[in-house]
Motif scaffolding. Structure first.
Motif, short mmCIF file in Angstrom:
data_model
loop_
_atom_site.label_atom_id
_atom_site.label_comp_id
_atom_site.label_asym_id
_atom_site.label_seq_id
_atom_site.Cartn_x
_atom_site.Cartn_y
_atom_site.Cartn_z
N UNK A 1 9.92 -31.20 -55.93
CA UNK A 1 9.10 -29.91 -55.83
C UNK A 1 8.74 -29.40 -57.24
N UNK A 2 10.09 -29.36 -57.92
CA UNK A 2 9.97 -28.60 -59.15
C UNK A 2 8.76 -29.42 -60.27
N UNK A 3 8.97 -30.92 -60.11
CA UNK A 3 8.15 -31.64 -60.90
C UNK A 3 6.65 -31.55 -60.45
N UNK A 4 6.36 -31.47 -59.27
CA UNK A 4 4.81 -31.22 -58.70
C UNK A 4 4.52 -29.62 -59.24
N UNK A 5 5.23 -28.88 -59.32
CA UNK A 5 4.89 -27.24 -59.72
C UNK A 5 4.53 -27.37 -61.40
N UNK A 6 5.38 -28.05 -62.05
CA UNK A 6 5.42 -28.01 -63.58
C UNK A 6 3.98 -28.98 -63.77
N UNK A 7 3.78 -30.18 -63.06
CA UNK A 7 2.71 -31.12 -63.40
C UNK A 7 1.34 -30.03 -62.81
N UNK B 1 -1.72 -37.66 -66.03
CA UNK B 1 -0.60 -38.51 -66.30
C UNK B 1 0.66 -38.11 -65.55
N UNK B 2 0.76 -36.77 -65.61
CA UNK B 2 1.91 -35.93 -64.93
C UNK B 2 1.92 -36.13 -63.47
N UNK B 3 0.66 -36.04 -62.93
CA UNK B 3 0.66 -36.08 -61.47
C UNK B 3 1.30 -37.56 -61.20
N UNK B 4 0.88 -38.23 -62.30
CA UNK B 4 1.07 -39.79 -61.78
C UNK B 4 2.81 -39.92 -61.76
N UNK B 5 3.37 -39.34 -62.94
CA UNK B 5 4.75 -39.44 -62.76
C UNK B 5 5.46 -38.81 -61.77
N UNK B 6 4.94 -37.53 -61.22
CA UNK B 6 5.39 -36.69 -60.19
C UNK B 6 5.34 -37.57 -59.01
N UNK B 7 4.29 -38.36 -58.64
CA UNK B 7 3.90 -39.12 -57.65
C UNK B 7 5.05 -40.24 -57.48
#
Length: 564
Positions: free
Chosen positions: A98-104, A290-296
């Motif tokens: 969840x943290x990665x998605x918030x940052x993304x 790109x950040x959405x891709x990494x979070x996914x």
């Protein structure tokens, strides 16, 4: 000089990010502390519910490390089985994404400073509120603001240090299309996370670097770093379990096995998995972020591992049990639950202390049974052996009081709600009274020992019957006390019953003292024997007082918990 200042700014930004996450997490824990305790206390053997619980708790407190340390401490305290802990750990790995998605979503694309500072103005009056819930919300707002301000400063410091150029130069000597490079990034991710002790911080750094579009650091390299973080984050729980009991170490080992196994499996299909995620983001989510891709990828990786291994929880449990076999005989005289001194979270650590107090009460009852046994011993050698064992138990009760009190003092140094501070005070009273019970039981034995040494005349049959009757009342009082300490919510019936037993002990003591004067006057037995007899009876009455004090403290804990 400028480079040093920029480097310190980078470290300071990371510190602000970590501090913000800590404050935000603690604020949420205090606000929902009782609810979190209820969720964990209601855990069942259902592995799916365990996974969902792990996701929920980690999503709330924003730290998989905190969740896994909490789980290890709960297994150590006997509040959770090993099988349940494995499910929660699986869920924690998903919840941390969840943290990665918030940052993304808002981390580097929005001017966070534009609303982070105004948020502090909203949180300030809440922090100074007299109500603990409002204080907790204020702390959450402050933590949230600090966290994202830390991200902004982190990005700014990285730009000033020219991290992109430095990383480009380093990566220029590394073949970007080599699988060895992927393994290297997995290792780097693991090491950095071990050092920082927070996978969320490492993930934030990874997202920041990925967003810089550094040559040689593409999606596959960033994904490898993210996988390495899953290995590195296991070190926190592993370190917390080192001084814990065998079951807690098994939980930490299960966490490590789960994460390492997942990384190894995905490495076999790493490139196809990356292509699949790229296709999903582009053709299904219709995003080129790109950040959405990494979070996914981060989320899919953890979900895949959970779906793969959730069916093998019994096998994982058997594996860690074989790797860490139970010692044939645990140490009889050590703290069972908080001997590691580990503090998972301030609010939830109170559960560990409560479990240890239950253990303290049960040890007092065990000491009581030894006193009952020694009353019937005739041979001096047997008496000496049993007396020595009771002396050892008296030392145990002294040590338990000190160690539990020290633990509660450490817990009270954390960020606690007013209700939890009051609860700790009442628990302190409980352990003080329990230690007095140990002293009183030892005094009973010393009275018996002095009688054997100083008066050759044994207690009469009538005296022994009365002493055993008094001990039967004490037995009932201790039994009700243990019930009350373990389950204080049933305070109505248990507390009333304990009061009735206490009144019986007082009345019986008064009756026996009067009877003793009559018997001594009539020459039934000597005055000196009567002194030891009344000393024993009076000590039993004191023992009853200490027991009712423990019951009262437990009842107060329950009453305040219900009010809060």
């Amino acid at each position: 000089m400028e480079t040093i200042i920029n480097l310190l700014s980078l470290c300071g930004a990371l510190a602000l990010f970590l501090y913000g996450m800590k404050i935000m997490s603690e604020g949420l824990e205090k606000f929902a502390g009782s609810k979190l305790r209820a969720i964990l206390a209601a855990m069942t053997g259902n592995r799916v519910m365990g996974v969902l619980t792990g996701i929920l708790i980690t999503a709330i407190i924003q730290s998989s490390s905190a969740t896994t340390v909490m789980v290890v401490s709960f297994v150590n305290a006997g509040l959770m089985t090993l099988a349940q802990s494995i499910g929660v750990i699986m869920g924690a790995n998903i919840g941390t994404t969840v943290t990665a998605w918030i940052i993304s979503a808002i981390g580097f694309k929005v001017d966070i400073a534009a609303f982070a500072i105004p948020l502090l103005a909203i949180g300030m009056p809440l922090i100074f509120s007299n109500k603990s819930n409002r204080k907790s919300i204020g702390e959450f707002i402050f933590g949230f603001s600090f966290l994202f301000m830390g991200l902004v400063f982190l990005q700014q410091a990285a730009t000033d240090l020219n991290i992109g150029g430095i990383a480009t130069n380093i990566l220029a000597s590394v073949p970007s299309d080599s699988f060895f490079t992927i393994l290297l990034f997995v290792l780097v991710g693991a090491i950095v996370t071990m050092i920082v002790q927070a996978s969320a911080a490492t993930m934030a750094i990874t997202l920041m670097l990925f967003d810089m579009h550094i040559p040689g650091f593409g999606f596959e390299q960033a994904a490898a770093l993210a996988m390495g973080q899953n290995i590195g984050t296991t070190i926190t729980a592993f370190m917390a379990s080192l001084a814990a009991n065998t079951q807690a170490r098994r939980a930490a080992l299960a966490h490590m096995f789960f994460n390492v196994f997942g990384v190894v499996v995905v490495l076999f299909v790493f490139y196809p998995a990356c292509h699949l995620i790229s296709w999903f983001c582009t053709d299904v989510m219709y995003t080129n972020n790109d950040m959405y891709k990494l979070s996914t990828f981060h989320t899919a990786f953890n979900v895949f591992n959970t779906l793969l291994l959730i069916w093998f929880v019994p096998q994982i449990e058997n594996f860690v049990c074989k790797m860490l076999p139970q010692k044939e005989q645990d140490e009889e005289y050590r703290l069972r639950f908080i001997s590691a001194g580990l503090l998972s979270t301030a609010e939830l650590s109170i559960l560990e202390a409560k479990k240890e107090i239950n253990n303290f009460a049960e040890r007092c009852y065990k000491m009581f049974t030894l006193v009952v046994d020694i009353m019937n011993v005739e041979k001096d050698d047997d008496f000496t052996k049993k007396f020595s064992r009771i002396e050892k138990y008296e030392n145990i009760t002294d040590n338990m009081e000190v160690e539990i009190a020290n633990y509660l003092n450490k817990v009270s140094e954390g960020r606690l709600s007013d209700e939890s501070k009051g609860r700790i005070q009442r628990m302190m009273r409980q352990i003080d009274e329990l230690e007095s019970i140990g002293d009183s039981l030892y005094n009973l034995t010393r009275t018996l020992n002095r009688r054997r040494k100083n008066v050759k005349e044994p207690f009469t049959k009538s005296q022994m019957e009365h002493m055993h009757s008094m001990m039967t009342l004490v037995d009932s009082a201790l039994t009700e006390m243990i019930k009350m300490v373990a389950h204080p919510d049933a305070q109505g019936m248990s507390y009333t019953k304990s009061q009735n037993i206490e009144n019986e002990i007082n009345n019986y003591r008064s009756h026996l003292k009067g009877q003793n004067l009559t018997d001594v006057t009539n020459g039934v037995y000597s005055y000196q024997l009567g002194v030891y007899y009344t000393d024993f009876v009076n000590e039993c009455e004191k023992l009853g007082d200490y027991i009712i004090n423990v019951v009262q403290a437990a009842a107060e804990c329950s009453r305040h918990a219900q009010q809060s």
